[in-house]
Scaffold this motif. Structure first.
Motif, mmCIF file in Angstrom:
data_model
loop_
_atom_site.group_PDB
_atom_site.id
_atom_site.type_symbol
_atom_site.label_atom_id
_atom_site.label_comp_id
_atom_site.label_asym_id
_atom_site.label_seq_id
_atom_site.Cartn_x
_atom_site.Cartn_y
_atom_site.Cartn_z
ATOM 1 N N ARG A 32 -0.012 19.544 -7.418
ATOM 2 C CA ARG A 32 -1.208 19.240 -7.301
ATOM 3 C C ARG A 32 -1.662 18.117 -8.070
ATOM 4 O O ARG A 32 -2.163 18.281 -9.245
ATOM 5 C CB ARG A 32 -2.351 21.039 -7.788
ATOM 6 C CG ARG A 32 -1.788 22.548 -6.555
ATOM 7 C CD ARG A 32 -2.571 21.722 -5.275
ATOM 8 N NE ARG A 32 -4.069 21.403 -4.780
ATOM 9 C CZ ARG A 32 -4.995 22.357 -5.817
ATOM 10 N NH1 ARG A 32 -4.714 23.397 -5.633
ATOM 11 N NH2 ARG A 32 -5.909 21.926 -5.229
ATOM 12 N N ILE A 33 -1.168 17.267 -7.815
ATOM 13 C CA ILE A 33 -0.992 16.062 -8.630
ATOM 14 C C ILE A 33 -2.177 15.362 -8.921
ATOM 15 O O ILE A 33 -2.863 14.979 -10.106
ATOM 16 C CB ILE A 33 -0.517 14.731 -7.646
ATOM 17 C CG1 ILE A 33 0.891 15.136 -7.592
ATOM 18 C CG2 ILE A 33 -0.426 13.810 -8.258
ATOM 19 C CD1 ILE A 33 2.076 15.578 -8.341
ATOM 20 N N GLY A 34 -2.936 15.411 -7.835
ATOM 21 C CA GLY A 34 -4.698 15.375 -7.978
ATOM 22 C C GLY A 34 -5.330 15.875 -9.446
ATOM 23 O O GLY A 34 -6.196 15.479 -10.483
ATOM 24 N N LYS A 76 1.331 9.917 -3.886
ATOM 25 C CA LYS A 76 2.529 9.457 -2.479
ATOM 26 C C LYS A 76 1.872 8.314 -2.117
ATOM 27 O O LYS A 76 2.265 7.206 -1.638
ATOM 28 C CB LYS A 76 1.691 10.549 -1.610
ATOM 29 C CG LYS A 76 2.801 11.552 -1.705
ATOM 30 C CD LYS A 76 3.091 13.123 -0.647
ATOM 31 C CE LYS A 76 3.378 14.187 -1.149
ATOM 32 N NZ LYS A 76 3.393 15.092 0.249
ATOM 33 N N ARG A 77 0.164 7.766 -2.587
ATOM 34 C CA ARG A 77 0.062 6.281 -1.977
ATOM 35 C C ARG A 77 -0.250 5.927 -3.447
ATOM 36 O O ARG A 77 -1.508 7.023 -4.085
ATOM 37 C CB ARG A 77 -0.378 6.885 -0.849
ATOM 38 C CG ARG A 77 -0.218 6.935 0.121
ATOM 39 C CD ARG A 77 0.483 5.960 0.900
ATOM 40 N NE ARG A 77 1.212 6.449 1.400
ATOM 41 C CZ ARG A 77 0.491 6.045 2.904
ATOM 42 N NH1 ARG A 77 -0.119 5.394 2.527
ATOM 43 N NH2 ARG A 77 1.481 6.147 4.104
ATOM 44 N N ARG A 78 -0.955 4.792 -3.899
ATOM 45 C CA ARG A 78 -1.834 4.463 -5.013
ATOM 46 C C ARG A 78 -2.723 3.059 -4.704
ATOM 47 O O ARG A 78 -2.214 3.126 -3.321
ATOM 48 C CB ARG A 78 -1.180 3.884 -5.811
ATOM 49 C CG ARG A 78 -0.112 5.251 -6.382
ATOM 50 C CD ARG A 78 0.735 4.373 -7.978
ATOM 51 N NE ARG A 78 0.138 4.420 -9.130
ATOM 52 C CZ ARG A 78 0.088 4.539 -10.058
ATOM 53 N NH1 ARG A 78 1.695 3.770 -10.612
ATOM 54 N NH2 ARG A 78 -0.472 4.752 -11.066
ATOM 55 N N PRO A 130 -7.826 6.293 5.112
ATOM 56 C CA PRO A 130 -6.964 7.848 4.714
ATOM 57 C C PRO A 130 -7.579 7.331 2.853
ATOM 58 O O PRO A 130 -6.906 6.081 2.147
ATOM 59 C CB PRO A 130 -6.091 7.698 4.805
ATOM 60 C CG PRO A 130 -5.678 6.412 5.736
ATOM 61 C CD PRO A 130 -6.970 5.584 5.735
ATOM 62 N N VAL A 131 -7.604 8.327 1.957
ATOM 63 C CA VAL A 131 -7.529 8.263 0.525
ATOM 64 C C VAL A 131 -6.950 9.955 -0.246
ATOM 65 O O VAL A 131 -6.359 10.253 0.970
ATOM 66 C CB VAL A 131 -8.682 8.164 0.003
ATOM 67 C CG1 VAL A 131 -9.683 7.330 -0.325
ATOM 68 C CG2 VAL A 131 -9.795 9.486 0.590
ATOM 69 N N TYR A 132 -6.419 9.866 -0.958
ATOM 70 C CA TYR A 132 -5.143 10.736 -0.885
ATOM 71 C C TYR A 132 -4.727 11.102 -2.611
ATOM 72 O O TYR A 132 -5.453 11.058 -3.507
ATOM 73 C CB TYR A 132 -3.457 9.479 -1.401
ATOM 74 C CG TYR A 132 -2.994 9.026 0.333
ATOM 75 C CD1 TYR A 132 -2.685 10.065 1.577
ATOM 76 C CD2 TYR A 132 -3.766 8.121 0.509
ATOM 77 C CE1 TYR A 132 -2.070 9.764 2.551
ATOM 78 C CE2 TYR A 132 -3.316 7.179 1.689
ATOM 79 C CZ TYR A 132 -2.472 7.756 3.174
ATOM 80 O OH TYR A 132 -2.237 7.927 4.515
ATOM 81 N N ILE A 177 -4.577 14.474 1.273
ATOM 82 C CA ILE A 177 -5.353 13.386 2.153
ATOM 83 C C ILE A 177 -6.389 13.452 2.533
ATOM 84 O O ILE A 177 -6.639 15.244 3.022
ATOM 85 C CB ILE A 177 -4.377 13.760 3.347
ATOM 86 C CG1 ILE A 177 -4.638 11.725 4.232
ATOM 87 C CG2 ILE A 177 -4.115 14.261 4.493
ATOM 88 C CD1 ILE A 177 -4.036 11.409 4.595
ATOM 89 N N ALA A 178 -7.089 12.703 2.415
ATOM 90 C CA ALA A 178 -8.953 13.103 3.254
ATOM 91 C C ALA A 178 -9.459 11.408 4.139
ATOM 92 O O ALA A 178 -9.109 11.111 3.225
ATOM 93 C CB ALA A 178 -9.629 12.708 1.979
ATOM 94 N N ASP A 179 -10.131 12.063 4.956
ATOM 95 C CA ASP A 179 -10.497 10.434 5.306
ATOM 96 C C ASP A 179 -11.883 9.712 4.765
ATOM 97 O O ASP A 179 -12.949 11.069 4.393
ATOM 98 C CB ASP A 179 -10.601 10.887 6.612
ATOM 99 C CG ASP A 179 -10.030 11.215 7.495
ATOM 100 O OD1 ASP A 179 -8.962 10.227 7.586
ATOM 101 O OD2 ASP A 179 -9.689 12.093 8.612
ATOM 102 N N MET A 180 -12.202 8.508 3.992
ATOM 103 C CA MET A 180 -12.742 8.298 4.187
ATOM 104 C C MET A 180 -13.696 7.456 4.758
ATOM 105 O O MET A 180 -13.020 6.852 5.694
ATOM 106 C CB MET A 180 -12.725 7.132 2.385
ATOM 107 C CG MET A 180 -13.738 6.361 1.742
ATOM 108 S SD MET A 180 -13.290 5.256 0.755
ATOM 109 C CE MET A 180 -12.366 4.479 1.548
#
Length: 257
Positions: free
Chosen positions: A73-75, A106-108, A212-214, A196-199
């Protein structure tokens, strides 16, 4: 009789505080035991319950961050390492593990190059905790009042007194500005805590997707509308709406259950 009653009440309160402390320590030890046995998800649950009960210390946030990191759970891990740094901004272990957690994202948010001046300014801001800034502000204020009293009221001439006074005033307002920035950061900074979530352009599932936001991305909360928050990405400065369930504020005081 009255003295006996006071003595008995005092003894009762002392015993109650000892028992409460023992229960809290036992719960913390349970979390540590889960962690050492490789039961990281259970350790997370116990640490979260401790925080929900008001035990908000840098050690607990650090151990919670380590537990979340172990289960991917990186976040959540980044969030809790950042919370450690709110309380202890020069904690080398938290800084090291935060760097590790960020490397696993995974994404920055790297749509634009980082401004070197802004980066250095951020590093300077991170050197002091909110409490340290507040103490510095009060020390400056006390020195200003003392110098003013000696110079103006007691009529004692202090060599270079006016220069010292101006310097202290500049330092005081600098601390005040830094304190305001720190408080704003504490209340408005959040992290994406889902993979992942949609902004979106608006606070609705029907709104078009901005991007998307990660997990682990750092954002600034602009405002909230029900179960939606308008956020701004810290690097690309893109803004949009996400469900509140996808983010968690760094402000651990308002998250207390």
């Amino acid at each position: 009789m009255r003295k006996n009653a006071i003595f008995m009440i005092s003894c009762f309160l002392l015993c109650a505080s000892v028992v409460a402390g023992a229960e809290s320590a036992g719960t913390f030890q349970d979390a540590i035991d889960h962690y050492e046995n490789g039961e990281y998800a259970k350790a997370c649950e116990v640490f979260e319950s401790l925080i929900g009960g008001g035990a908000m210390t840098d050690n607990i946030f650090y151990d919670l961050g380590n537990s979340y990191l172990r289960i991917g759970r990186i976040g959540k891990a980044i969030l809790n390492y950042e919370r450690v740094l709110v309380l202890s901004p020069r904690d080398s272990d938290a800084l090291s593990n935060l760097s590790l957690a960020r490397s696993l994202m995974k994404r920055r948010d790297t749509n634009v190059p980082e401004n070197p001046l802004r980066r250095e300014g951020t590093h300077l801001l991170a050197l002091l905790s909110i409490g340290e800034v507040a103490v510095g502000m009060w020390i400056c204020l006390l020195l200003i009042l003392s110098l003013t009293f000696v110079h103006k009221v007691k009529r004692i001439k202090v060599y270079g007194g006016d220069i010292y006074l101006v310097a202290l005033l500049v330092l005081f307002f600098s601390f005040m500005g830094l304190f305001r920035i720190k408080i704003e950061h504490f209340h408005k900074t959040a992290f994406i805590v889902t993979p992942i979530a949609d902004m979106r352009y608006g606070p609705s599932e029907e709104s078009a997707i901005v991007s998307p936001v990660y997990d682990g991305m750092k954002v600034t909360i602009l405002r909230q509308d029900g179960s939606w928050c308008k956020i701004r990405m810290n690097e690309s400065h893109q803004s949009g709406w996400v469900k509140t369930s996808h983010i968690e504020r760094i402000n651990f005081i308002t998250t207390r259950k």
